[in-house]
Structure formats: structure tokens, C-alpha cells
Design a protein around this motif. Structure first.
Motif: not given
Length: 238
Positions: A185-192, A207-210, A217-224
Motif C-alpha cells: 500500500w506504499l508502492p513508492d516506499q523502498k524495501a531493503r 546491499q540495496g533498496n528497491f 521496478t527500481t533498484v539501487d545499491g551495491a553489488l559485489k
């Protein structure tokens, strides 16, 4: 005025007490029976839901539910698509939240998942079958107001995700992962999401948010990623 007979009065009081005691006993017995039957009802409903969502076979070894602690434990859940086992959960531990039900929201405060295997497969029509379950098509979706879904915290340990599609087959071994703040119900809130594991032969950390419930669908974070062989992915970039 004639006074009421004392014996009659005492008899009426005793009768009333007995009836109250029997009513209380009946309510206690009914409550006990409901608590005993509740896990069986949950197991039956759980299986029916899985079968209605596309699973060919669903089996559960045990369901334990305590409404006072809001804790639901599911053990040895197996889902099959055809003869293939596409979901195997050794143990899943859920903690529910009651209050959001009044606002048509199903919220899990905590989920612990361990020693599980799930197959995620792309179907010929482009849909994804996840653990034997197929999402409803747009023409089959109900027009009634939908329930919201929320997940405060999901913890996964020692689990395996098998990914199969026409261009790619891969395996993701999850040593540990944690997902938080997921609310439909909060579609713009990013999950962790925090994840540590291995994809095929490569070590993976993320480690990131989406966002997933919004229009995009948006994703931002650090991928190793270390030590991954690119041979299985070569055809994707040629």
C-alpha cells in the motif's frame, strides 16, 4: 406482604449458578476445540490456496499456530509441478499482526525461512512460475478491493533458488538474506535487501533498496560479485 420462601430463593440461586458454570464450561470447551482444530483448518486452507494458484500437488508435514503469540510454524512444505518438486521448505516461522486485518492488510511482522529450495521458471507465455505458483492473469483478477500485503522482516538462511528461463539457467545459493520494509500500500516506499551467497560458481553480496509495487521496478545499491564464470552468460551478449 408475604415474604418469599427462603428455600425457593436458594434453589433459584443455585440453579442460576449451575447454569452459569455450565455456560462457562461450554465456552471453555468450545475455545479449546477451536484451538485444537485451528492448525488443521490452516493446513487445509494453505493447501487449497496453493492448488488454486497453480500448484499440482501440495503437502505439509505439520502446522502449529498460537493465536496468543501470533506465531505460525510450517514444517516440511513440498509443492510439485507435475512430477517435479519445485518448492521444499524445511521450516518456516511466521509472526502475524492482527490489527492490520481491520484495514484489509495482511502483515507479517517476522518471517524466518531456512533450508529451503525453490524453482523459479519462465513459462512459454512469458509468465514466471515461482515455487509452482502462477500469478493470475489480468482478465482473471477480481475487481473487488484487494488486500494489502506487508512484510516487516524476512530472514532467509541456507536456501537455494533455481532459475530457469529460455536464455539462462542459474542457481543462487543464499547463505543469509534479510528483506525489510515491504508494503504494497506504499508502492513508492523502498524495501531493503541485504544478501550474501553464491550465484553458480561466483560469490555474491548485495546491499540495496528497491520498489516493486509501483508502476516501475527500481533498484539501487551495491553489488559485489567475484569468481563468476561468464561462459553460461556469453550468448546473452553476443
Amino acid at each position: 406482604m408475604k415474604k418469599p420462601n427462603k428455600n425457593v430463593y436458594n434453589a433459584l440461586v443455585n440453579l442460576l449458578r449451575k447454569r452459569i458454570l455450565w455456560i462457562l464450561f461450554g465456552l471453555a470447551l468450545l475455545g479449546t476445540l477451536l484451538l485444537i482444530a485451528m492448525p488443521f483448518g490452516i493446513e487445509y486452507g494453505f493447501k487449497r490456496y496453493l492448488l488454486s494458484q497453480g500448484a499440482d500437488q501440495a503437502d505439509l508435514a505439520d502446522v502449529d499456530f498460537n493465536p496468543f503469540t501470533r506465531r505460525l510454524v510450517v514444517k516440511n512444505l513440498i509443492v510439485k509441478a507435475g512430477a517435479e518438486q519445485v518448492l521444499n521448505v524445511s521450516e518456516a516461522d511466521f509472526t502475524l499482526s492482527w490489527f492490520p486485518f481491520f484495514r484489509k492488510r495482511f502483515v507479517l511482522e517476522k518471517v524466518d525461512l531456512s533450508n529451503s529450495t525453490i524453482t523459479v521458471e519462465e513459462m512459454p507465455d512469458g509468465r514466471w512460475r515461482i515455487g509452482g505458483l502462477l500469478p493470475a492473469t489480468s482478465e482473471n483478477k477480481s475487481t473487488a478491493p484487494s488486500w494489502g500485503f506487508g512484510l516487516a522482516a524476512l530472514q532467509i538462511q541456507n536456501s537455494l533458488v533455481k532459475l530457469r528461463s529460455a536464455p539462462l539457467t542459474a542457481e543462487l545459493k543464499i547463505e543469509q538474506a534479510r528483506l525489510t520494509r515491504l508494503r504494497s500500500w506504499l508502492p513508492d516506499q523502498k524495501a531493503r535487501l541485504e544478501l550474501k551467497g553464491q550465484i553458480n560458481d561466483g560469490a555474491l553480496q548485495f546491499q540495496g533498496n528497491f520498489t516493486t509495487f509501483g508502476s516501475a521496478t527500481t533498484v539501487d545499491g551495491a553489488l559485489k560479485l567475484q569468481g563468476l564464470s561468464l561462459a553460461p552468460f556469453a550468448h546473452l551478449i553476443t
